[in-house]
Design an enzyme around this catalytic site. Structure first.
Site, PDB file in Angstrom:
ATOM      1  N   ASP A  49      46.759  39.257  37.636  1.00  0.00           N
ATOM      2  CA  ASP A  49      45.830  39.793  37.015  1.00  0.00           C
ATOM      3  C   ASP A  49      45.813  38.903  35.503  1.00  0.00           C
ATOM      4  O   ASP A  49      46.813  38.351  35.258  1.00  0.00           O
ATOM      5  CB  ASP A  49      46.002  41.135  36.635  1.00  0.00           C
ATOM      6  CG  ASP A  49      45.075  41.805  35.895  1.00  0.00           C
ATOM      7  OD1 ASP A  49      43.783  41.629  36.292  1.00  0.00           O
ATOM      8  OD2 ASP A  49      44.997  42.559  34.827  1.00  0.00           O
ATOM      9  N   GLY A  50      44.615  38.775  34.947  1.00  0.00           N
ATOM     10  CA  GLY A  50      44.213  38.412  33.503  1.00  0.00           C
ATOM     11  C   GLY A  50      43.845  37.080  33.890  1.00  0.00           C
ATOM     12  O   GLY A  50      43.257  36.169  32.843  1.00  0.00           O
ATOM     13  N   ARG A  62      34.560  33.473  33.744  1.00  0.00           N
ATOM     14  CA  ARG A  62      35.560  34.333  34.526  1.00  0.00           C
ATOM     15  C   ARG A  62      36.377  33.684  35.755  1.00  0.00           C
ATOM     16  O   ARG A  62      37.318  33.609  35.829  1.00  0.00           O
ATOM     17  CB  ARG A  62      35.492  35.597  34.732  1.00  0.00           C
ATOM     18  CG  ARG A  62      35.099  36.483  33.599  1.00  0.00           C
ATOM     19  CD  ARG A  62      34.566  37.903  34.093  1.00  0.00           C
ATOM     20  NE  ARG A  62      35.486  38.470  35.006  1.00  0.00           N
ATOM     21  CZ  ARG A  62      36.658  38.979  34.693  1.00  0.00           C
ATOM     22  NH1 ARG A  62      36.937  39.317  33.577  1.00  0.00           N
ATOM     23  NH2 ARG A  62      37.424  39.598  35.703  1.00  0.00           N
ATOM     24  N   HIS A  66      39.971  32.254  38.056  1.00  0.00           N
ATOM     25  CA  HIS A  66      40.352  32.455  39.374  1.00  0.00           C
ATOM     26  C   HIS A  66      40.867  31.143  39.987  1.00  0.00           C
ATOM     27  O   HIS A  66      41.681  30.838  40.791  1.00  0.00           O
ATOM     28  CB  HIS A  66      39.150  32.956  40.314  1.00  0.00           C
ATOM     29  CG  HIS A  66      38.779  34.350  39.708  1.00  0.00           C
ATOM     30  ND1 HIS A  66      39.470  35.408  39.165  1.00  0.00           N
ATOM     31  CD2 HIS A  66      37.430  34.935  39.460  1.00  0.00           C
ATOM     32  CE1 HIS A  66      38.960  36.513  38.758  1.00  0.00           C
ATOM     33  NE2 HIS A  66      37.753  35.983  39.129  1.00  0.00           N
ATOM     34  N   SER A  94      40.662  43.926  45.454  1.00  0.00           N
ATOM     35  CA  SER A  94      40.906  45.402  45.765  1.00  0.00           C
ATOM     36  C   SER A  94      39.732  46.096  46.113  1.00  0.00           C
ATOM     37  O   SER A  94      38.437  45.446  46.131  1.00  0.00           O
ATOM     38  CB  SER A  94      41.380  46.069  44.553  1.00  0.00           C
ATOM     39  OG  SER A  94      40.207  46.102  43.453  1.00  0.00           O
ATOM     40  N   ASN A  97      37.250  46.119  43.502  1.00  0.00           N
ATOM     41  CA  ASN A  97      36.701  45.024  42.711  1.00  0.00           C
ATOM     42  C   ASN A  97      35.139  44.824  43.181  1.00  0.00           C
ATOM     43  O   ASN A  97      34.500  43.810  42.590  1.00  0.00           O
ATOM     44  CB  ASN A  97      37.473  43.675  42.989  1.00  0.00           C
ATOM     45  CG  ASN A  97      38.802  43.530  42.394  1.00  0.00           C
ATOM     46  OD1 ASN A  97      39.921  43.044  42.791  1.00  0.00           O
ATOM     47  ND2 ASN A  97      38.895  44.263  41.045  1.00  0.00           N
TER      48      ASN A  97
HETATM   49  C1  IPE Z   1      43.817  44.439  40.289  1.00  0.00           C
HETATM   50  O1  IPE Z   1      43.262  43.862  39.013  1.00  0.00           O
HETATM   51  C2  IPE Z   1      43.461  43.649  41.285  1.00  0.00           C
HETATM   52  C3  IPE Z   1      43.773  42.542  41.725  1.00  0.00           C
HETATM   53  C4  IPE Z   1      44.545  41.738  41.103  1.00  0.00           C
HETATM   54  C5  IPE Z   1      42.929  41.978  43.079  1.00  0.00           C
HETATM   55  P1  IPE Z   1      41.961  44.603  38.402  1.00  0.00           P
HETATM   56  O2  IPE Z   1      41.717  43.494  37.126  1.00  0.00           O
HETATM   57  O3  IPE Z   1      40.850  44.825  39.201  1.00  0.00           O
HETATM   58  O4  IPE Z   1      42.524  45.996  38.055  1.00  0.00           O
HETATM   59  P2  IPE Z   1      42.240  46.882  36.603  1.00  0.00           P
HETATM   60  O5  IPE Z   1      40.807  47.069  36.722  1.00  0.00           O
HETATM   61  O6  IPE Z   1      42.726  46.233  35.432  1.00  0.00           O
HETATM   62  O7  IPE Z   1      43.016  48.185  36.919  1.00  0.00           O
HETATM   63  C1  IPE Z   2      42.742  39.189  38.628  1.00  0.00           C
HETATM   64  O1  IPE Z   2      41.994  38.598  37.437  1.00  0.00           O
HETATM   65  C2  IPE Z   2      41.909  38.637  39.889  1.00  0.00           C
HETATM   66  C3  IPE Z   2      41.109  39.601  40.626  1.00  0.00           C
HETATM   67  C4  IPE Z   2      40.854  40.616  40.469  1.00  0.00           C
HETATM   68  C5  IPE Z   2      40.455  38.934  41.748  1.00  0.00           C
HETATM   69  P1  IPE Z   2      41.043  39.580  36.696  1.00  0.00           P
HETATM   70  O2  IPE Z   2      39.711  38.899  37.280  1.00  0.00           O
HETATM   71  O3  IPE Z   2      41.019  40.890  36.972  1.00  0.00           O
HETATM   72  O4  IPE Z   2      41.028  39.109  35.224  1.00  0.00           O
HETATM   73  P2  IPE Z   2      41.014  40.067  34.118  1.00  0.00           P
HETATM   74  O5  IPE Z   2      42.111  41.060  34.311  1.00  0.00           O
HETATM   75  O6  IPE Z   2      39.838  40.614  33.846  1.00  0.00           O
HETATM   76  O7  IPE Z   2      41.446  39.054  32.799  1.00  0.00           O
HETATM   77 MG    MG Z   3      41.991  42.505  35.640  1.00  0.00          MG
END
Ligand code: IPE
Ligand code: IPE
Ligand code: MG
Length: 277
Positions: A49-50, A62, A66, A94, A97
């Site tokens: 995440d992040g 964003r 990735h 997820s 997502n």
């Molecule tokens: C969890 O991260 C899913 C993945 C890393 C694929 P999210 O960014 O989707 O989760 P939330 O929305 O912060 O709970």
């Molecule tokens: C996790 O990073 C990757 C996926 C969910 C695919 P995020 O896309 O959730 O990145 P943040 O949490 O919004 O920074």
């Molecule tokens: Mg996230």
């Protein structure tokens, strides 16, 4: 022909991959901590995440987060193999997502497909077996096809299993298992009275998945976001404030060292009276 390092290739011409010889070492020459093999988590799960926040904080869209996350993932996989982890689960997309913008969803589907295409040769050489974990409805057919291809190519590897959790949701997995069990009860293949935890495990997406020992989440949030709910019931949790693009194998090793010092009780208890002086 295998190359000088003994690696194999996706066209099936390679032999004897000897994974530990071919996993790329840490760029700065760092080596994994010398942990007692019994203290190494057999199954590590990562909520990667992040990415988006990391990119946005740098004035980038964003999707750039990735993109950078791909090399973090490969570095963490190499570091997990080096340390002797047997199973690594990565949360790539997820079931929640799909709520993201159509553009980001489209990017993530296409990107996942190209990561699988680009990295399967290396995963094969490193002794990693790819295993898709998730549900089929909605997942792009081309992504499913690509992950199935990676599974086929790496099917004989046994150094480490890489669970690619794609269109995965913990509640969906349990609901899907419950539906399949109910259908089998209706059809007379399963006795309702005999259902226990082992039965439920058999109906999960990946019945052979080990229980998660260590669940790592990067990106500063302290939640599991519906990841491997059943399998991580007794996982040790480790939260890193680093966004996934800044995480690397040395951070994985740090998490595993922290894990090695945890006392896992699984509900049990030992009387250890300390002497009072
Ligand atoms: C969890 O991260 C899913 C993945 C890393 C694929 P999210 O960014 O989707 O989760 P939330 O929305 O912060 O709970
Ligand atoms: C996790 O990073 C990757 C996926 C969910 C695919 P995020 O896309 O959730 O990145 P943040 O949490 O919004 O920074
Ligand atoms: Mg996230």
């Amino acid at each position: 022909m295998p190359d000088a390092t003994g690696s194999a290739s996706a066209d099936g011409t390679g032999t004897d991959p000897r994974p530990l010889d071919v996993v790329p070492l840490h760029r700065g020459g760092l080596t994994p901590p010398a942990l007692d093999p019994a203290a190494v988590p057999a199954h590590v799960a990562c909520v990667m995440d992040g990415n988006g926040r990391w990119a946005n904080a740098r004035g980038l869209p964003r999707t750039e987060g990735h993109r950078v996350g791909e090399s973090t993932m490969m570095d963490v996989i190499a570091g997990a193999v080096e340390l002797g982890v047997k199973e690594l689960s990565v949360y790539a997309f997820s079931t929640e997502n799909w709520k993201r913008s159509p553009a980001e969803v489209r990017f993530l589907m296409g990107f996942t497909r190209s990561v699988l295409r680009a990295q399967t040769d290396d995963l094969l050489a490193w002794g990693v077996r790819v295993n898709w974990v998730g549900r089929e409805p909605r997942l792009w057919k081309s992504v499913l096809k690509e992950v199935r291809r990676s599974e086929r190519i790496t099917a004989a590897n046994d150094t480490m299993v890489l669970n690619m959790c794609l269109n995965y949701g913990g509640r969906a997995e349990i609901a899907d298992a419950a539906r399949a069990m109910a259908q089998d009860v209706e059809a007379g293949r399963l006795r309702a009275a005999s259902i226990n935890e082992k039965t439920v495990q058999r109906y999960l997406y990946s019945p052979h998945m080990r229980d998660v020992d260590l669940l790592i989440r990067t990106g500063g949030e302290q939640r599991t976001s519906n990841f491997l709910m059943w399998s991580s019931a007794y996982a040790e949790l480790y939260f890193s404030d680093l966004p996934w693009p800044e995480f690397d194998r040395t951070e994985l090793w740090r998490a595993c060292e922290a894990y090695a010092h945890r006392e896992r009780r699984f509900g049990g208890a030992v009387d250890r009276v300390t002497s009072r002086s």
